[in-house]
Design an enzyme around this catalytic site. Structure first.
Site, PDB file in Angstrom:
ATOM      1  CE  LYS A 169      46.470  54.959  23.000  1.00  0.00           C
ATOM      2  NZ  LYS A 169      46.543  56.409  22.860  1.00  0.00           N
TER       3      LYS A 169
HETATM    4  C1  5RP Z   1      43.576  56.962  27.340  1.00  0.00           C
HETATM    5  C2  5RP Z   1      43.807  56.643  26.059  1.00  0.00           C
HETATM    6  C3  5RP Z   1      44.971  57.484  26.351  1.00  0.00           C
HETATM    7  O1  5RP Z   1      45.170  58.389  25.068  1.00  0.00           O
HETATM    8  C4  5RP Z   1      46.151  56.788  25.968  1.00  0.00           C
HETATM    9  O2  5RP Z   1      46.403  56.153  27.186  1.00  0.00           O
HETATM   10  C5  5RP Z   1      47.868  56.800  25.379  1.00  0.00           C
HETATM   11  O3  5RP Z   1      48.413  58.185  26.515  1.00  0.00           O
HETATM   12  P1  5RP Z   1      49.923  57.733  27.119  1.00  0.00           P
HETATM   13  O4  5RP Z   1      51.121  57.444  26.578  1.00  0.00           O
HETATM   14  O5  5RP Z   1      49.763  59.032  27.882  1.00  0.00           O
HETATM   15  O6  5RP Z   1      49.122  56.878  28.323  1.00  0.00           O
HETATM   16  O7  5RP Z   1      44.123  55.783  25.538  1.00  0.00           O
HETATM   17  O8  5RP Z   1      42.599  55.921  27.623  1.00  0.00           O
END
Ligand code: 5RP
Length: 258
Positions: A169
């Site tokens: 991610k």
């Molecule tokens: C924090 C994360 C969150 O899940 C990630 O930031 C996703 O959320 P957003 O779209 O609000 O940024 O992994 O480390």
């Protein structure tokens, strides 16, 4: 392993809409995550998976919830400290299996003070995950001083994949196709701080066009005044080939109830 991955990434489309609600693990109270039943439950039918902590799963989810769980298993830092990278593994693999997780997730902080610690945690999770058939999602977290460009995100995502992450991610950025090209495993994008819906939808569309496997949006969905229309619009892009404009039109018509 394959079965768990297919619970998260639809094998027919190769895409996924994940909903991230794990933020309180280091941010404490987060707007719209106080009453999960009210703010999050209505979004679950439109989520291919939900990313959360053990605490949220235990305290706020229904035991019959059919939505696959991506369990956040790293923590140990808080927004009150300058260095967010000082994280370790917080949940055992055995516990993740007991909780019926479809994947485990942790953050890796490439270029941050605790880079090695987080990369070794990723490696440890991958080793244990292989034993149990549990996929590992690596969140390439960005330290305060890190630039979110294709060069840096490309480096961080590739390192995560090389160490064995099954899904990575990261953030959307310009020239995102370069990030995707250099990463041999599925990439999903985070949304970051809340931005206007039109912009958030455009980022999802452009990420999908660049080859991303989907998104793991949090605040841009659950902090939208119209969170159900928003997740449905996101879903239309990721799973139904809508363009950003078509998705925005869908969002506008759902929010006005037309
Ligand atoms: C924090 C994360 C969150 O899940 C990630 O930031 C996703 O959320 P957003 O779209 O609000 O940024 O992994 O480390």
């Amino acid at each position: 392993m394959k079965n768990r991955l297919q619970r998260i990434i639809n094998p027919k489309t190769g895409h996924t809409v994940m909903l991230a609600i794990d933020h309180p693990y280091f941010q404490g109270q987060v707007s719209n995550l106080s009453n999960i039943r009210e703010s999050i439950w209505p979004l679950l039918p439109y989520s291919d998976a939900v990313m959360l902590t053990r605490g949220t799963l235990r305290n706020s989810m229904d035991t019959g919830m059919p939505t696959p769980v991506v369990l956040r298993v790293s923590g140990g830092a808080s927004i009150l400290k300058d260095d967010l990278s000082d994280e370790e593994i917080t949940v055992s693999m055995r516990e993740a299996v007991r909780l019926n997780a479809s994947a485990v997730a942790l953050s890796v902080y490439v270029g941050a003070p605790h880079e090695k610690q987080t990369l070794m945690s990723l490696s440890k999770l991958v080793n244990e995950g292989e034993e149990y058939g549990m996929p590992v999602l690596a969140v390439t977290a960005v330290g305060r001083e890190m630039v979110r460009d294709a060069r840096y995100l490309g480096l961080a995502t590739r390192i995560a994949a090389e160490l064995g992450a099954h899904i990575v991610k990261t953030y959307y950025c310009e020239n995102f196709e370069k990030v995707v090209e250099g990463c041999p495993v599925p990439i999903v994008i985070a949304g970051g701080k809340k931005i206007p819906e039109e912009e958030a939808l455009k980022n999802v569309y452009e990420a999908i066009q660049a080859g991303a496997s989907g998104c793991d949006y949090g605040r841009n969905i659950f902090q939208s005044e119209f969170s159900v229309p928003m997740i449905r619009a996101v879903r239309s892009i990721v799973q139904e080939n809508y363009t950003a404009d078509e998705a925005l039109e869908l969002f506008n018509s759902l929010k006005t109830g037309k």
